[in-house]
Design a protein around this motif. Structure first.
Motif, PDB file in Angstrom:
ATOM      1  N   MET A   1      27.592  19.573  68.347  1.00  0.00           N
ATOM      2  CA  MET A   1      28.689  19.305  67.441  1.00  0.00           C
ATOM      3  C   MET A   1      28.179  18.576  66.209  1.00  0.00           C
ATOM      4  O   MET A   1      27.391  17.656  66.309  1.00  0.00           O
ATOM      5  CB  MET A   1      29.716  18.428  68.151  1.00  0.00           C
ATOM      6  N   GLY A   2      28.550  19.032  65.039  1.00  0.00           N
ATOM      7  CA  GLY A   2      28.063  18.459  63.797  1.00  0.00           C
ATOM      8  C   GLY A   2      28.794  17.181  63.420  1.00  0.00           C
ATOM      9  O   GLY A   2      29.819  16.825  63.976  1.00  0.00           O
ATOM     10  N   ILE A   3      28.217  16.488  62.399  1.00  0.00           N
ATOM     11  CA  ILE A   3      28.816  15.246  61.915  1.00  0.00           C
ATOM     12  C   ILE A   3      29.965  15.599  60.988  1.00  0.00           C
ATOM     13  O   ILE A   3      29.874  16.517  60.166  1.00  0.00           O
ATOM     14  CB  ILE A   3      27.769  14.403  61.169  1.00  0.00           C
ATOM     15  N   GLY A   4      31.110  14.900  61.093  1.00  0.00           N
ATOM     16  CA  GLY A   4      32.293  15.181  60.287  1.00  0.00           C
ATOM     17  C   GLY A   4      32.090  14.886  58.817  1.00  0.00           C
ATOM     18  O   GLY A   4      31.209  14.118  58.414  1.00  0.00           O
ATOM     19  N   ARG A   5      32.947  15.521  57.975  1.00  0.00           N
ATOM     20  CA  ARG A   5      32.845  15.327  56.524  1.00  0.00           C
ATOM     21  C   ARG A   5      33.159  13.892  56.117  1.00  0.00           C
ATOM     22  O   ARG A   5      32.556  13.352  55.194  1.00  0.00           O
ATOM     23  CB  ARG A   5      33.808  16.276  55.816  1.00  0.00           C
ATOM     24  N   LYS A   6      34.126  13.307  56.804  1.00  0.00           N
ATOM     25  CA  LYS A   6      34.514  11.929  56.464  1.00  0.00           C
ATOM     26  C   LYS A   6      33.340  10.960  56.683  1.00  0.00           C
ATOM     27  O   LYS A   6      33.106  10.058  55.876  1.00  0.00           O
ATOM     28  CB  LYS A   6      35.715  11.496  57.310  1.00  0.00           C
ATOM     29  N   LEU A   8      30.132  11.661  56.591  1.00  0.00           N
ATOM     30  CA  LEU A   8      29.112  11.909  55.568  1.00  0.00           C
ATOM     31  C   LEU A   8      29.498  11.271  54.235  1.00  0.00           C
ATOM     32  O   LEU A   8      28.651  10.738  53.528  1.00  0.00           O
ATOM     33  CB  LEU A   8      28.892  13.414  55.395  1.00  0.00           C
ATOM     34  N   LYS A   9      30.798  11.370  53.867  1.00  0.00           N
ATOM     35  CA  LYS A   9      31.271  10.759  52.626  1.00  0.00           C
ATOM     36  C   LYS A   9      31.123   9.235  52.679  1.00  0.00           C
ATOM     37  O   LYS A   9      30.741   8.603  51.699  1.00  0.00           O
ATOM     38  CB  LYS A   9      32.730  11.126  52.372  1.00  0.00           C
ATOM     39  N   ARG A  10      31.431   8.644  53.847  1.00  0.00           N
ATOM     40  CA  ARG A  10      31.328   7.201  54.007  1.00  0.00           C
ATOM     41  C   ARG A  10      29.879   6.723  53.867  1.00  0.00           C
ATOM     42  O   ARG A  10      29.593   5.713  53.248  1.00  0.00           O
ATOM     43  CB  ARG A  10      31.872   6.808  55.384  1.00  0.00           C
ATOM     44  N   ARG A  11      28.973   7.485  54.428  1.00  0.00           N
ATOM     45  CA  ARG A  11      27.550   7.130  54.348  1.00  0.00           C
ATOM     46  C   ARG A  11      27.038   7.242  52.911  1.00  0.00           C
ATOM     47  O   ARG A  11      26.238   6.430  52.463  1.00  0.00           O
ATOM     48  CB  ARG A  11      26.723   8.058  55.240  1.00  0.00           C
ATOM     49  N   ALA A  12      27.492   8.246  52.195  1.00  0.00           N
ATOM     50  CA  ALA A  12      27.044   8.438  50.816  1.00  0.00           C
ATOM     51  C   ALA A  12      27.587   7.342  49.903  1.00  0.00           C
ATOM     52  O   ALA A  12      26.931   6.941  48.945  1.00  0.00           O
ATOM     53  CB  ALA A  12      27.489   9.817  50.329  1.00  0.00           C
ATOM     54  N   ALA A  13      28.800   6.846  50.197  1.00  0.00           N
ATOM     55  CA  ALA A  13      29.415   5.823  49.351  1.00  0.00           C
ATOM     56  C   ALA A  13      28.882   4.426  49.638  1.00  0.00           C
ATOM     57  O   ALA A  13      29.005   3.518  48.803  1.00  0.00           O
ATOM     58  CB  ALA A  13      30.925   5.847  49.545  1.00  0.00           C
ATOM     59  N   ALA A  14      28.267   4.223  50.805  1.00  0.00           N
ATOM     60  CA  ALA A  14      27.763   2.892  51.184  1.00  0.00           C
ATOM     61  C   ALA A  14      26.608   2.486  50.269  1.00  0.00           C
ATOM     62  O   ALA A  14      25.802   3.326  49.876  1.00  0.00           O
ATOM     63  CB  ALA A  14      27.306   2.910  52.631  1.00  0.00           C
ATOM     64  N   PRO A  15      26.544   1.195  49.890  1.00  0.00           N
ATOM     65  CA  PRO A  15      25.440   0.740  49.009  1.00  0.00           C
ATOM     66  C   PRO A  15      24.096   0.827  49.733  1.00  0.00           C
ATOM     67  O   PRO A  15      23.990   0.505  50.911  1.00  0.00           O
ATOM     68  CB  PRO A  15      25.818  -0.713  48.709  1.00  0.00           C
ATOM     69  N   LYS A  16      23.099   1.303  48.996  1.00  0.00           N
ATOM     70  CA  LYS A  16      21.776   1.463  49.587  1.00  0.00           C
ATOM     71  C   LYS A  16      20.955   0.188  49.354  1.00  0.00           C
ATOM     72  O   LYS A  16      21.056  -0.429  48.300  1.00  0.00           O
ATOM     73  CB  LYS A  16      21.074   2.666  48.965  1.00  0.00           C
ATOM     74  N   PHE A  17      20.163  -0.142  50.367  1.00  0.00           N
ATOM     75  CA  PHE A  17      19.339  -1.369  50.302  1.00  0.00           C
ATOM     76  C   PHE A  17      17.891  -0.970  50.038  1.00  0.00           C
ATOM     77  O   PHE A  17      17.317  -0.142  50.730  1.00  0.00           O
ATOM     78  CB  PHE A  17      19.426  -2.147  51.623  1.00  0.00           C
TER      79      PHE A  17
END
Length: 197
Positions: A1-6, A8-17
């Motif tokens: 089962m793949g990772i949901g779109r929501k 993926l969007k949350r991970r992309a919006a999170a600030p990168k360290f």
């Protein structure tokens, strides 16, 4: 089962360290990617104070000691004083057992309970500089290998005789004189750890 779109969007919006390492900073004295021709001198800390080692309490002036190593090993000598370098100034006396005025490390000495008086023995002028050797010429020629005999300076001879005469006056007991002449040695049956010196 793949990772949901929501997700993926949350991970992309999170600030990168971003990790910042101190080692990535350019070292001082380096221009570009090449090092300078001259070596960069690093500043060293303060020079530590080198104090002379402490002398054992049993090695007080006037104590008779047994030399454990060196040219005069097995012979007895009298401690005259401790020098600034931490070495002991000893004397046989030379007229008694052939041990001259010399410096000895306290590790190579066994202290005995016997003591000799130092009345009239003046060793105030004798220090570490007294034992310095003269500098030799290191010029080497084709046929310049000459064996030079070691000579003792007149000042050293005078000091030796002065100390010897004063020290022998304090050794009045003939048994003490013969004991100082005798060499110390161990046999197979002897137990040095059980001995009282």
């Amino acid at each position: 089962m793949g990772i949901g779109r929501k997700v993926l969007k949350r991970r992309a919006a999170a600030p990168k360290f971003n990790f910042k390492y101190e080692t990535t900073a350019q070292p001082k004295g380096v221009v570009g990617k090449y090092y300078p021709a001259d070596d960069v001198v690093k500043k060293k800390g303060a020079v530590p104070v080198r104090n002379a080692p402490k002398v054992r309490n049993s090695l007080a002036p006037g104590t008779v000691v047994i030399l454990v190593a060196g040219r005069f090993k097995g012979k007895r000598a009298v401690v005259l004083k401790s020098l600034k370098s931490g070495l002991l100034l000893i004397n046989g006396p030379y007229s008694t057992n052939g041990v001259p005025l010399r410096r000895v490390n306290q590790r190579y000495v066994i202290a005995t309970s016997t003591k000799v008086g130092l009345n009239g023995v003046d060793v105030s002028k004798i220090d570490d500089d007294f034992f310095k050797r003269e500098a030799k010429n290191t010029k080497k020629g084709v046929l310049a290998e000459e064996k030079t005999s070691t000579t003792i300076s007149d000042a050293r001879k005078k000091a030796q005789t002065a100390v010897d005469t004063a020290l022998t006056k304090n050794i009045t007991d003939p048994m003490m004189a013969s004991w100082l002449k005798a060499k110390f040695a161990l046999k197979n049956s002897d137990k040095p750890h059980a001995m009282k010196f």
